[in-house]
Scaffold this active site. Structure first.
Site, PDB file in Angstrom:
ATOM      1  N   ASN A   9       0.829  -1.215  -0.107  1.00  0.00           N
ATOM      2  CA  ASN A   9       0.067  -0.023   0.085  1.00  0.00           C
ATOM      3  C   ASN A   9       0.961   1.275  -0.138  1.00  0.00           C
ATOM      4  O   ASN A   9       1.526   1.677   1.169  1.00  0.00           O
ATOM      5  CB  ASN A   9      -0.892  -0.203   1.153  1.00  0.00           C
ATOM      6  CG  ASN A   9      -1.634   1.275   1.349  1.00  0.00           C
ATOM      7  OD1 ASN A   9      -1.702   2.058   0.510  1.00  0.00           O
ATOM      8  ND2 ASN A   9      -2.298   1.462   2.630  1.00  0.00           N
ATOM      9  N   HIS A  95      -9.763   1.490   4.355  1.00  0.00           N
ATOM     10  CA  HIS A  95      -8.449   1.652   5.250  1.00  0.00           C
ATOM     11  C   HIS A  95      -8.692   2.504   6.268  1.00  0.00           C
ATOM     12  O   HIS A  95      -9.517   3.723   6.169  1.00  0.00           O
ATOM     13  CB  HIS A  95      -7.374   2.115   4.306  1.00  0.00           C
ATOM     14  CG  HIS A  95      -6.292   2.201   5.061  1.00  0.00           C
ATOM     15  ND1 HIS A  95      -5.533   3.168   5.816  1.00  0.00           N
ATOM     16  CD2 HIS A  95      -4.993   1.114   4.979  1.00  0.00           C
ATOM     17  CE1 HIS A  95      -4.299   2.660   6.188  1.00  0.00           C
ATOM     18  NE2 HIS A  95      -4.057   1.508   5.717  1.00  0.00           N
ATOM     19  N   GLU A  97      -6.979   4.998   7.462  1.00  0.00           N
ATOM     20  CA  GLU A  97      -6.728   6.326   7.139  1.00  0.00           C
ATOM     21  C   GLU A  97      -7.885   6.902   6.416  1.00  0.00           C
ATOM     22  O   GLU A  97      -8.241   8.268   6.502  1.00  0.00           O
ATOM     23  CB  GLU A  97      -5.587   6.426   6.306  1.00  0.00           C
ATOM     24  CG  GLU A  97      -4.313   6.221   7.347  1.00  0.00           C
ATOM     25  CD  GLU A  97      -3.014   5.708   6.633  1.00  0.00           C
ATOM     26  OE1 GLU A  97      -3.078   5.646   5.414  1.00  0.00           O
ATOM     27  OE2 GLU A  97      -2.201   5.295   7.159  1.00  0.00           O
ATOM     28  N   GLY A 173       2.132   2.587  10.766  1.00  0.00           N
ATOM     29  CA  GLY A 173       3.285   3.624  10.550  1.00  0.00           C
ATOM     30  C   GLY A 173       3.742   3.944  11.973  1.00  0.00           C
ATOM     31  O   GLY A 173       4.306   4.858  11.950  1.00  0.00           O
TER      32      GLY A 173
HETATM   33  P1  PGA Z   1       2.684   0.550   7.688  1.00  0.00           P
HETATM   34  O1  PGA Z   1       1.141   0.458   6.978  1.00  0.00           O
HETATM   35  O2  PGA Z   1       3.183  -0.662   7.032  1.00  0.00           O
HETATM   36  O3  PGA Z   1       3.115   1.727   7.195  1.00  0.00           O
HETATM   37  O4  PGA Z   1       2.271   0.364   9.305  1.00  0.00           O
HETATM   38  C1  PGA Z   1       0.259  -0.402   6.687  1.00  0.00           C
HETATM   39  C2  PGA Z   1      -1.137  -0.013   6.036  1.00  0.00           C
HETATM   40  O5  PGA Z   1      -1.578   1.131   6.654  1.00  0.00           O
HETATM   41  O6  PGA Z   1      -1.699  -0.637   5.208  1.00  0.00           O
END
Ligand code: PGA
Length: 252
Positions: A9, A95, A97, A173
């Site tokens: 992603n 997702h 976000e 993240g």
């Molecule tokens: P990350 O993100 O690996 O940077 O923690 C995962 C995601 O949001 O799908």
């Protein structure tokens, strides 16, 4: 036997030129990892470039979101028809976000899932609890609600493929991850929900991914869990070395 699936992603990163260069590097690193399915989900602007650069490599292409209508007066939106036209086979839906910054709701996700299935796009349905929900012991309830409501009105998954991604919001993240055992507990719980809602056969077939700070250093422990069939990778998918290594480590 479920084939491992690793999804990159890319979120809102990389220009078309940078995207093409990353795919070129990945192609050589992934040429001998055919036992693992790989999908790259770049921003809409790089989908065409990535699809063209992936041609013949076996790497799949997916989008990070879509609207549920096929076409019309929906300024700023992208339809499943457009995604198919560019060669997408997957689409990430719900997702965290998008839930956090763009008001995505389970109700919207459910419309998008139905539309994706209608167009033979494989939805990667994301579920996961926030830190306060986890601390309040609400992980299972929240994930159950998100999954059930995202699949609302879909009576049967025979002949349709879905992927579920369990991504604890606090692990995205942040460098923190769920423990592989905790992640497997949730994945197992989600599989039981699918078995109760649909059938044992459907539940056995659906791939459930873990997401949240996955990197080469921790993928092995996650993929070793009986209910975890792969990963949704954010940050570590932006570098050919780390993403290539994650995929390589999933080859049994
Ligand atoms: P990350 O993100 O690996 O940077 O923690 C995962 C995601 O949001 O799908």
């Amino acid at each position: 036997m479920r084939t491992p699936l690793i999804v990159g992603n890319w979120k809102m990163n990389l220009t078309t030129k940078e995207a093409a260069s990353l795919v070129e590097k990945l192609r050589s690193r992934l040429s001998d990892t055919k036992e693992v399915e790989v999908a790259l989900c770049p921003p809409f602007t790089s989908l065409e470039t990535v699809a063209k650069t992936c041609k013949g490599s076996g790497i799949h292409v997916g989008a990070q979101n879509m609207f549920w209508e096929d076409q019309g007066a929906y300024t700023g939106e992208i339809s499943p028809v457009m995604l198919k036209d560019l060669g997408c086979s997957f689409v990430i839906l719900g997702h965290s976000e998008r839930r956090q910054f763009f008001g995505e709701t389970n109700e919207n996700v459910s419309k998008k899932v139905k539309s994706a299935l209608k167009h033979k796009l494989i939805p990667i349905i994301c579920v996961g609890e926030t830190l306060s929900q986890r601390e309040a012991g609400e992980t299972d309830r929240v994930c159950r609600e998100q999954l059930m409501e995202s699949l609302e009105g879909i009576d049967n998954l025979e002949g349709n493929e879905i992927v579920v991604a369990y991504e604890p919001v606090w692990a995205i993240g942040t460098g923190r991850t769920a423990s592989p055992k905790d992640a497997d507990h949730v994945a197992n719980f989600l599989r039981l929900i699918l078995a109760n809602t649909y059938s044992a056969r459907t539940a056995e077939r659906v791939r459930i991914l873990y997401g949240g700070s996955v990197k080469p250093e921790n993928i092995v422990e996650f993929i070793a869990q009986p209910n975890i069939d792969g990963a949704l990778v954010g940050g570590a998918s932006l570098k050919a070395d780390s993403f290539g290594e994650i995929v390589r480590l999933c080859v049994i």
